[in-house]
Design a protein around this motif. Structure first.
Motif, PDB file in Angstrom:
ATOM      1  N   LYS A  32     -34.472 -22.499 -12.966  1.00  0.00           N
ATOM      2  CA  LYS A  32     -35.467 -23.364 -13.571  1.00  0.00           C
ATOM      3  C   LYS A  32     -34.875 -24.737 -13.885  1.00  0.00           C
ATOM      4  CE  LYS A  32     -37.965 -20.889 -16.796  1.00  0.00           C
ATOM      5  NZ  LYS A  32     -38.517 -20.336 -17.841  1.00  0.00           N
ATOM      6  N   SER A  33     -33.704 -24.703 -14.522  1.00  0.00           N
ATOM      7  CA  SER A  33     -33.143 -25.989 -14.955  1.00  0.00           C
ATOM      8  C   SER A  33     -32.761 -26.842 -13.746  1.00  0.00           C
ATOM      9  CB  SER A  33     -31.952 -25.779 -15.892  1.00  0.00           C
ATOM     10  OG  SER A  33     -30.784 -25.549 -15.162  1.00  0.00           O
ATOM     11  N   VAL A  34     -32.198 -26.216 -12.721  1.00  0.00           N
ATOM     12  CA  VAL A  34     -31.849 -27.007 -11.530  1.00  0.00           C
ATOM     13  C   VAL A  34     -33.117 -27.556 -10.883  1.00  0.00           C
ATOM     14  CG1 VAL A  34     -30.855 -26.944  -9.217  1.00  0.00           C
ATOM     15  CG2 VAL A  34     -29.731 -25.739 -11.074  1.00  0.00           C
ATOM     16  N   PHE A  35     -34.133 -26.717 -10.807  1.00  0.00           N
ATOM     17  CA  PHE A  35     -35.346 -27.117 -10.098  1.00  0.00           C
ATOM     18  C   PHE A  35     -36.087 -28.232 -10.841  1.00  0.00           C
ATOM     19  CE2 PHE A  35     -39.580 -26.435  -8.252  1.00  0.00           C
ATOM     20  CZ  PHE A  35     -39.227 -26.532  -6.927  1.00  0.00           C
ATOM     21  N   PHE A  36     -36.270 -28.036 -12.153  1.00  0.00           N
ATOM     22  CA  PHE A  36     -37.104 -28.994 -12.878  1.00  0.00           C
ATOM     23  C   PHE A  36     -36.341 -30.232 -13.332  1.00  0.00           C
ATOM     24  CE2 PHE A  36     -39.694 -25.137 -13.351  1.00  0.00           C
ATOM     25  CZ  PHE A  36     -40.851 -25.630 -12.789  1.00  0.00           C
ATOM     26  N   GLU A  37     -35.040 -30.075 -13.599  1.00  0.00           N
ATOM     27  CA  GLU A  37     -34.298 -31.236 -14.094  1.00  0.00           C
ATOM     28  C   GLU A  37     -33.656 -32.033 -12.971  1.00  0.00           C
ATOM     29  OE1 GLU A  37     -31.600 -29.871 -17.116  1.00  0.00           O
ATOM     30  OE2 GLU A  37     -33.256 -28.836 -18.118  1.00  0.00           O
TER      31      GLU A  37
END
Lengths: 501, 284
Positions: free
Chosen positions: A299-304
């Motif tokens: 999630k963090s890699v994808f959204f940030e």
């Protein structure tokens, strides 16, 4: 398009749509000009350019030769695996696979291979051979499609398949294929130099250091040498000499460590795994907390990183596309001999050589000093480089255009007589080039523009390979999407109206 | 994928690797002036060769991460790392050791510099940097990225990305100076030695750019050696290597790094760096 404005022809429509899209992108991009006084640094740069120091670089001849030799071996490798694949390219999966391979910039291929083969020449050569092979497969396929059917149909009935193929198909397209290989070799020289930025022993190794550290006398000398190298290809790269060059290239490669299978295995089994899965040896260890960690990581890699990166990449690439269009249309007109006269057109052609030879990185570097660290320097760099390249390819065609009797040697004559004949081809090249522009945005990531390349570069420099690889997968997806859309558009175009109205 | 060529390359590479099997290889990136790398460090290689009695080779690399990769893959057995890259490398290669550091590296510092138009007054207290534009050096640098980011977060109480209007990575300490001097960024952070050299050489206009804050000291560059060198190059090799590094007193050799001299160091010296890297989320 409603009937009332049907005087707007097909290509006018395409052009206007392109500009409209780019304008919207430009408005949403970060194009703030922040620069208070770049003059002292600029002065140093100009001083460097005025007095280039050709003796400041150690092992200069070696670097020059390795630039050529990596390019030669890379193109050869690309041909060996890419050319046969052109025959199977109609297969949807092969086409998609090639699109994935093409979509990753050479630098990132090299960064991956660096983990597996280390600082070995194999890293650099494969980093060229892999994407170039995928490009050869696509372009040769497209060229083969254009070979006429009539020869095959007139061959005697019992002709064997090999002869059929070579006599009926290849012989028709040999000239464009050879021309394309020559053109790709020029590209490979640039790629080879750019691979120096991450440690291959080519010109780029010294060029990047010199510019980054402000040794402009040295940088200018290297840049001049590099432009001369590309400008003089036709003189030193004779077909007969190529075999000799290849043998020499193989024998003068820098020494290599043997390929360590354990490194390959470690890369595949550990490095590319997300942090949550590292150290997991069997499935029973996969408990909820690990899965949770994995999801959070994703999630963090994808959204940030991935989503903002993709957005910036698209904004940058689309704005740069329209700017390339302007540059190529203008410069190809200026370089037209029958419009601007012999002297001026030669000067412009020299300018085209310089603009297309200098790596975008250097342009962006200079513009960044002048205009500040927004996306604008990257846009200008992409536009100048790609626009010049398209103009260079276009004037090859416009030189052969036969003027009609009403041609008056002025700009209106050019627009009436010449431009309509070269415009479809120019636009074709431009859209073709979009894929390249999209990939090249990566390099500005290394200069700090927050494209996908920026996050991938961060992943590598923080030794988080799994993040880098996930982001590369996103890059590939984005490229395939764009490829699909552009194919759709081009298909419609070719069906409706390729000729100008 | 180019089987023919692969075969040729593999054949070639296996020949060359058997010839150079027991070469002791090292890499180094100096924190200032990366020109003439090979010419300068081949002299260091020659010195080590003389002291150690084995063949020593220098491999030039472009970045800290490339140095870490080469170290991890055993393509180099010794490396002159920055604080952060040394920590990364030792985490990836268990058993590797920091054996020496530069004299200056015991109390290294980062300087924060600002363009005069930002109107930030030099002070011993951490400046209020909220809302300015800011550039780090390269992403993997200790003095240009790791420590500055840490001091920013500790002193201003929030993540760097929430403090500044715009954050950049100039890629290099001398670039940081150039970008702040041109006004492209208002404030930047860099290696104190690079700043002092620039002032000394007159390559920076001190009327336009000023140091606004000097960081507390921390340990930085160090020599790190892989485990197992004793097995490959003979008993006591690591010890002799350490001694050879500490004994290096030729000013010409030392100028390549550039350091006054080398002093002993060990892994524990770099624990603060590792903790800082964890605190700001650069390593897990």
């Amino acid at each position: 398009m409603p009937k009332s404005i049907s005087f707007v022809g097909h290509w006018q429509k395409v052009t206007l749509i392109l500009w409209a899209i780019a304008l919207v992108c430009f408005l949403f991009s970060d194009t703030e000009i922040i620069s208070l006084d770049p003059w002292s640094e600029l002065q140093r740069m100009i001083q460097g350019l005025m007095t280039p120091d050709f003796f400041a670089t150690e092992y200069l001849l070696e670097a020059l030769w390795q630039t050529i030799s990596f390019a030669l071996l890379g193109v050869l490798g690309g041909l060996i695996w890419g050319a046969p694949l052109a025959l199977l390219y109609s297969n949807r999966f092969i086409a998609a696979g090639c699109a994935v391979i093409r979509s990753i910039h050479e630098i990132f291929w090299a960064l991956i291979f660096l983990q597996i083969f280390g600082l070995s020449p194999l890293t650099g050569i494969l980093a060229i051979a892999l994407p170039y092979g995928a490009t050869f497969a696509r372009v040769f396929f497209d060229i083969l499609l254009q070979s006429p059917q009539s020869t095959v149909e007139t061959l005697p009935a019992r002709t064997d398949r090999v002869s059929r193929y070579f006599y009926g198909k290849i012989s028709h397209v040999m000239v464009p294929i050879l021309a394309y290989i020559r053109y790709r070799f020029e590209c490979a020289l640039r790629s080879s130099a750019v691979l120096g930025f991450i440690g291959m022993p080519t010109l780029g190794f010294y060029l990047e250091t010199a510019f980054r550290q402000g040794h402009y006398h040295e940088g200018a000398a290297l840049l001049i040498l590099f432009i001369a190298l590309i400008g003089s290809i036709t003189f030193w790269c004779r077909p007969r000499l190529i075999i000799i060059y290849l043998v020499l290239a193989l024998f003068t490669l820098p020494s290599m460590h043997s390929i360590d299978a354990s490194l390959v295995w470690r890369f595949l089994s550990q490095d590319i795994l997300p942090p949550a899965l590292q150290g997991v040896t069997d499935l029973s260890q996969l408990d909820l907390s690990r899965i949770n960690e994995l999801i959070n990581w994703g999630k963090s890699v994808f959204f940030e990183q991935a989503i903002p990166g993709m957005l910036v990449t698209l904004l940058l690439a689309l704005s740069a596309l329209a700017m390339s269009h302007l540059v190529s249309v203008t410069l190809s007109a200026f370089a037209f001999k029958r419009l601007t006269g012999k002297f001026f057109s030669v000067v412009i052609r020299l300018l085209l050589l310089i603009l297309r030879s200098i790596p975008e990185y250097i342009f962006a570097f200079i513009f960044m000093l002048l205009l500040g660290p927004s996306m604008l320097p990257a846009m200008l760099a992409l536009a100048l480089h790609n626009g010049a390249l398209i103009a260079f390819l276009t004037i090859k065609q416009s030189d052969n255009v036969v003027n009609s009797s009403v041609y008056n040697g002025r700009i209106d004559g050019y627009c009436y007589d010449v431009l309509p004949k070269i415009y479809p081809n120019l636009m074709g090249l431009l859209f073709y080039r979009f894929e390249v522009i999209l990939r090249e945005t990566a390099i500005f990531g290394m200069l700090g523009v927050a494209t996908l390349g920026f996050y991938i570069d961060s992943g590598f420099s923080e030794i988080r390979y799994s993040t880098a690889l996930l982001l590369m997968a996103c890059t590939a997806l984005l490229n395939i999407l764009v490829d699909m859309i552009s194919r759709q558009l081009l298909r419609q175009n070719t069906q409706t109206a390729l000729a100008c109205r | 994928m180019g089987l023919f060529k692969m075969a040729a390359l593999v054949a070639l590479s296996s020949i060359s690797s058997s010839v150079f099997a027991a070469v002791f290889t090292f890499t180094a990136i100096p924190d200032e002036n990366e020109s003439q790398l090979r010419t300068r460090f081949e002299k260091v290689a020659f010195y080590l060769e003389k002291e150690l009695g084995v063949e020593v080779k220098y491999v030039p690399v472009k970045s800290y991460s490339a140095a870490v990769t080469a170290f991890r893959n055993n393509q180099v057995q010794l490396a002159w790392f920055g604080g952060l890259s040394g920590v990364q490398a030792r985490r990836l290669v268990p058993g590797s050791e920091a054996i020496a550091q530069g004299n200056e590296d015991q109390f290294f510092q980062s300087y924060f510099i600002a363009h005069h138009s930002a109107q930030i007054i030099p002070s011993d207290n951490f400046p209020n940097l909220n809302g300015v534009t800011f550039t780090f050096g390269s992403k993997g640098s200790t003095s240009g990225r790791l420590m500055p980011e840490f001091f920013i977060e500790r002193n201003l109480g929030k993540k760097a990305k929430d403090v500044f209007k715009r954050i950049g990575f100039s890629g290099d300490h001398s670039r940081t100076i150039a970008q702040v001097e041109s006004g492209a960024y208002q404030v930047g952070a860099l290696n104190y030695k690079v700043w002092e050299t620039a002032v000394e050489n007159g390559t920076v206009d001190v009327n336009k750019v000023k140091v606004i804050w000097q960081s507390p000291t921390y340990p930085d560059y160090q020599w790190t050696v892989r485990e197992g060198v004793d097995n490959t190059f003979g008993d006591g090799f690591k010890e002799r290597l350490t001694q050879a590094l500490l004994d290096m007193d030729d000013p010409e050799l030392l100028a390549s790094f550039p350091r006054k001299s080398f002093v002993p160091a060990d892994n524990l010296d770099y624990e603060p760096i590792e903790n800082v890297a964890k605190a700001i989320g650069l390593i897990d």
